[in-house]
Design a protein around this motif. Structure first.
Motif, PDB file in Angstrom:
ATOM      1  N   TYR A   8      39.607 -33.197  -5.654  1.00  0.00           N
ATOM      2  CA  TYR A   8      39.252 -33.176  -4.228  1.00  0.00           C
ATOM      3  C   TYR A   8      38.023 -34.031  -3.940  1.00  0.00           C
ATOM      4  O   TYR A   8      37.977 -34.742  -2.929  1.00  0.00           O
ATOM      5  CB  TYR A   8      39.006 -31.741  -3.779  1.00  0.00           C
ATOM      6  CG  TYR A   8      38.695 -31.615  -2.304  1.00  0.00           C
ATOM      7  CD1 TYR A   8      39.653 -31.900  -1.342  1.00  0.00           C
ATOM      8  CD2 TYR A   8      37.430 -31.211  -1.875  1.00  0.00           C
ATOM      9  CE1 TYR A   8      39.363 -31.784   0.013  1.00  0.00           C
ATOM     10  CE2 TYR A   8      37.130 -31.090  -0.524  1.00  0.00           C
ATOM     11  CZ  TYR A   8      38.108 -31.380   0.413  1.00  0.00           C
ATOM     12  OH  TYR A   8      37.815 -31.274   1.744  1.00  0.00           O
ATOM     13  N   GLU A   9      37.035 -34.000  -4.833  1.00  0.00           N
ATOM     14  CA  GLU A   9      35.812 -34.755  -4.566  1.00  0.00           C
ATOM     15  C   GLU A   9      36.013 -36.255  -4.747  1.00  0.00           C
ATOM     16  O   GLU A   9      35.130 -37.051  -4.417  1.00  0.00           O
ATOM     17  CB  GLU A   9      34.659 -34.251  -5.448  1.00  0.00           C
ATOM     18  CG  GLU A   9      34.854 -34.440  -6.934  1.00  0.00           C
ATOM     19  CD  GLU A   9      33.743 -33.800  -7.750  1.00  0.00           C
ATOM     20  OE1 GLU A   9      32.746 -33.356  -7.147  1.00  0.00           O
ATOM     21  OE2 GLU A   9      33.877 -33.737  -8.992  1.00  0.00           O
ATOM     22  N   ASN A  10      37.184 -36.637  -5.279  1.00  0.00           N
ATOM     23  CA  ASN A  10      37.545 -38.056  -5.374  1.00  0.00           C
ATOM     24  C   ASN A  10      38.835 -38.358  -4.604  1.00  0.00           C
ATOM     25  O   ASN A  10      39.439 -39.417  -4.788  1.00  0.00           O
ATOM     26  CB  ASN A  10      37.738 -38.445  -6.841  1.00  0.00           C
ATOM     27  CG  ASN A  10      36.448 -38.328  -7.643  1.00  0.00           C
ATOM     28  OD1 ASN A  10      35.552 -39.149  -7.533  1.00  0.00           O
ATOM     29  ND2 ASN A  10      36.345 -37.289  -8.460  1.00  0.00           N
ATOM     30  N   SER A  11      39.240 -37.444  -3.745  1.00  0.00           N
ATOM     31  CA  SER A  11      40.558 -37.539  -3.106  1.00  0.00           C
ATOM     32  C   SER A  11      40.689 -38.697  -2.129  1.00  0.00           C
ATOM     33  O   SER A  11      41.787 -39.241  -1.951  1.00  0.00           O
ATOM     34  CB  SER A  11      40.901 -36.222  -2.397  1.00  0.00           C
ATOM     35  OG  SER A  11      39.913 -35.878  -1.428  1.00  0.00           O
ATOM     36  N   LEU A  12      39.605 -39.102  -1.480  1.00  0.00           N
ATOM     37  CA  LEU A  12      39.707 -40.195  -0.520  1.00  0.00           C
ATOM     38  C   LEU A  12      40.053 -41.504  -1.233  1.00  0.00           C
ATOM     39  O   LEU A  12      40.957 -42.236  -0.802  1.00  0.00           O
ATOM     40  CB  LEU A  12      38.394 -40.340   0.260  1.00  0.00           C
ATOM     41  CG  LEU A  12      38.411 -41.355   1.418  1.00  0.00           C
ATOM     42  CD1 LEU A  12      39.486 -40.993   2.439  1.00  0.00           C
ATOM     43  CD2 LEU A  12      37.034 -41.414   2.095  1.00  0.00           C
ATOM     44  N   ALA A  13      39.353 -41.787  -2.324  1.00  0.00           N
ATOM     45  CA  ALA A  13      39.650 -42.997  -3.094  1.00  0.00           C
ATOM     46  C   ALA A  13      41.041 -42.908  -3.713  1.00  0.00           C
ATOM     47  O   ALA A  13      41.798 -43.891  -3.699  1.00  0.00           O
ATOM     48  CB  ALA A  13      38.598 -43.193  -4.182  1.00  0.00           C
ATOM     49  N   ILE A  14      41.402 -41.737  -4.246  1.00  0.00           N
ATOM     50  CA  ILE A  14      42.728 -41.557  -4.833  1.00  0.00           C
ATOM     51  C   ILE A  14      43.808 -41.816  -3.797  1.00  0.00           C
ATOM     52  O   ILE A  14      44.811 -42.499  -4.065  1.00  0.00           O
ATOM     53  CB  ILE A  14      42.869 -40.134  -5.410  1.00  0.00           C
ATOM     54  CG1 ILE A  14      41.958 -39.961  -6.637  1.00  0.00           C
ATOM     55  CG2 ILE A  14      44.323 -39.854  -5.801  1.00  0.00           C
ATOM     56  CD1 ILE A  14      41.878 -38.542  -7.147  1.00  0.00           C
ATOM     57  N   PHE A  15      43.607 -41.290  -2.594  1.00  0.00           N
ATOM     58  CA  PHE A  15      44.569 -41.463  -1.499  1.00  0.00           C
ATOM     59  C   PHE A  15      44.827 -42.937  -1.226  1.00  0.00           C
ATOM     60  O   PHE A  15      45.978 -43.388  -1.173  1.00  0.00           O
ATOM     61  CB  PHE A  15      44.014 -40.779  -0.249  1.00  0.00           C
ATOM     62  CG  PHE A  15      44.791 -41.024   1.012  1.00  0.00           C
ATOM     63  CD1 PHE A  15      46.024 -40.425   1.210  1.00  0.00           C
ATOM     64  CD2 PHE A  15      44.282 -41.845   2.010  1.00  0.00           C
ATOM     65  CE1 PHE A  15      46.751 -40.646   2.378  1.00  0.00           C
ATOM     66  CE2 PHE A  15      44.983 -42.066   3.185  1.00  0.00           C
ATOM     67  CZ  PHE A  15      46.228 -41.461   3.360  1.00  0.00           C
TER      68      PHE A  15
ATOM     69  N   VAL B 109      35.458 -47.604  -0.429  1.00  0.00           N
ATOM     70  CA  VAL B 109      35.031 -46.216  -0.626  1.00  0.00           C
ATOM     71  C   VAL B 109      34.313 -46.066  -1.965  1.00  0.00           C
ATOM     72  O   VAL B 109      33.250 -45.436  -2.055  1.00  0.00           O
ATOM     73  CB  VAL B 109      36.244 -45.257  -0.562  1.00  0.00           C
ATOM     74  CG1 VAL B 109      35.874 -43.873  -1.089  1.00  0.00           C
ATOM     75  CG2 VAL B 109      36.759 -45.146   0.875  1.00  0.00           C
ATOM     76  N   VAL B 110      34.866 -46.670  -3.017  1.00  0.00           N
ATOM     77  CA  VAL B 110      34.266 -46.550  -4.352  1.00  0.00           C
ATOM     78  C   VAL B 110      32.985 -47.372  -4.466  1.00  0.00           C
ATOM     79  O   VAL B 110      31.972 -46.900  -5.000  1.00  0.00           O
ATOM     80  CB  VAL B 110      35.282 -46.985  -5.430  1.00  0.00           C
ATOM     81  CG1 VAL B 110      34.613 -47.035  -6.809  1.00  0.00           C
ATOM     82  CG2 VAL B 110      36.465 -46.031  -5.457  1.00  0.00           C
ATOM     83  N   LEU B 111      32.992 -48.596  -3.969  1.00  0.00           N
ATOM     84  CA  LEU B 111      31.817 -49.466  -4.095  1.00  0.00           C
ATOM     85  C   LEU B 111      30.602 -48.912  -3.366  1.00  0.00           C
ATOM     86  O   LEU B 111      29.464 -49.069  -3.834  1.00  0.00           O
ATOM     87  CB  LEU B 111      32.140 -50.869  -3.572  1.00  0.00           C
ATOM     88  CG  LEU B 111      33.129 -51.691  -4.406  1.00  0.00           C
ATOM     89  CD1 LEU B 111      33.458 -52.999  -3.706  1.00  0.00           C
ATOM     90  CD2 LEU B 111      32.583 -51.947  -5.808  1.00  0.00           C
ATOM     91  N   THR B 112      30.826 -48.239  -2.230  1.00  0.00           N
ATOM     92  CA  THR B 112      29.684 -47.691  -1.481  1.00  0.00           C
ATOM     93  C   THR B 112      29.073 -46.472  -2.163  1.00  0.00           C
ATOM     94  O   THR B 112      28.011 -46.007  -1.748  1.00  0.00           O
ATOM     95  CB  THR B 112      30.105 -47.319  -0.045  1.00  0.00           C
ATOM     96  OG1 THR B 112      31.249 -46.460  -0.076  1.00  0.00           O
ATOM     97  CG2 THR B 112      30.419 -48.558   0.770  1.00  0.00           C
ATOM     98  N   VAL B 113      29.726 -45.958  -3.204  1.00  0.00           N
ATOM     99  CA  VAL B 113      29.128 -44.877  -3.992  1.00  0.00           C
ATOM    100  C   VAL B 113      27.973 -45.426  -4.817  1.00  0.00           C
ATOM    101  O   VAL B 113      26.928 -44.783  -4.945  1.00  0.00           O
ATOM    102  CB  VAL B 113      30.183 -44.224  -4.918  1.00  0.00           C
ATOM    103  CG1 VAL B 113      29.512 -43.188  -5.835  1.00  0.00           C
ATOM    104  CG2 VAL B 113      31.295 -43.576  -4.114  1.00  0.00           C
ATOM    105  N   PHE B 114      28.147 -46.646  -5.347  1.00  0.00           N
ATOM    106  CA  PHE B 114      27.207 -47.179  -6.327  1.00  0.00           C
ATOM    107  C   PHE B 114      26.358 -48.349  -5.816  1.00  0.00           C
ATOM    108  O   PHE B 114      25.274 -48.587  -6.342  1.00  0.00           O
ATOM    109  CB  PHE B 114      27.979 -47.665  -7.569  1.00  0.00           C
ATOM    110  CG  PHE B 114      28.895 -46.627  -8.149  1.00  0.00           C
ATOM    111  CD1 PHE B 114      28.388 -45.573  -8.896  1.00  0.00           C
ATOM    112  CD2 PHE B 114      30.261 -46.693  -7.928  1.00  0.00           C
ATOM    113  CE1 PHE B 114      29.223 -44.614  -9.441  1.00  0.00           C
ATOM    114  CE2 PHE B 114      31.118 -45.738  -8.468  1.00  0.00           C
ATOM    115  CZ  PHE B 114      30.591 -44.689  -9.217  1.00  0.00           C
TER     116      PHE B 114
END
Length: 234
Positions: A139-146, A89-94
């Motif tokens: 909330y805008e980072n909640s998926l990665a946090i989860f 999820v995080v890597l596909t941001v960048f």
């Protein structure tokens, strides 16, 4: 048709619609539960076979479910899955992969990049977006946090269960038991973790790379069949 019959028909229709709309999640959860049950039963049999081979009395199934053997085997796998998903999820941001359906288009703005603070707010807008502030940041980072929270919990329970199972083996060989923290420093713990982590990231790399050239008609994980290989994203 009576009013009661109409209500029953409407209820069945609504339930059928709900099943249709949530079928992917429900089927995956059903498969997960079946596999977890199969793992528990087979693991129980393996554990008691090992107990018998060491001239130790077998344990009941309920006791096995709280044993280090089962806890370690369960959470060392969950740990790798949640790490994989959180990292992805995080890597596909960048990061990008030209031609892959798993990547955002290169050099193009996407809806996922939109700042929610500038969004038009309506009655169906998620509450954190309407609330703003720290709530929105979370909330805008909640998926990665989860996923990373689940990874952290699984990592710890892997260590807890692993320490118990490792200590049993130690005691059988006349060696001292270890604590959870001590088990984290053993090569056994990191071997168990790394053998799962490497396979998860291999699987991610495989779908990222394969989706450049291979297709599956009807799947959102694939580009349309006739799409050129170089086209990136959905």
């Amino acid at each position: 048709m009576t009013k009661t019959d109409e209500d029953r028909t409407e209820t069945r229709t609504a339930f059928g619609r709900w099943l249709h709309e949530h079928a992917l999640f429900l089927v995956c959860m059903a498969i997960f539960l079946l596999c977890l049950a199969g793992m528990a039963v087979s693991g129980f049999l393996v554990y008691n076979e090992e107990q018998s081979s060491h001239a130790t009395a077998p344990i009941p199934f309920g006791d096995y479910l709280s044993s280090g053997h089962f806890i370690e085997a369960t959470f060392e796998n969950w740990e790798s899955e949640f790490l994989q998903m959180g990292a992805y999820v995080v890597l596909t941001v960048f990061l990008f992969q030209k031609g892959s359906s798993e990547s955002k288009p290169i050099g193009k703005h996407t809806e996922q990049d939109d700042d929610p603070r500038h969004a038009e707010v309506g009655p169906d807008t998620p509450w954190p977006v309407r609330r703003g502030g720290l709530v929105l940041v979370l909330y805008e980072n909640s998926l990665a946090i989860f996923f990373f929270v689940l990874f952290g919990l699984s990592f710890w329970f892997h260590a807890v269960g692993g320490a118990e199972a490792y200590s049993e083996e130690q005691l059988e060989h006349g060696l001292p038991a270890v604590s959870t923290i001590e088990f984290l420093g053993t090569s056994q713990f990191w071997f168990e973790s790394m053998q799962n982590w490497q396979s998860e990231f291999l699987a991610v790399a495989a779908i990222v790379g394969a989706s450049v050239y291979l297709r599956q008609r009807g799947s959102p994980e694939s580009k349309p069949v006739a799409t050129p290989h170089h086209e990136t994203g959905a």
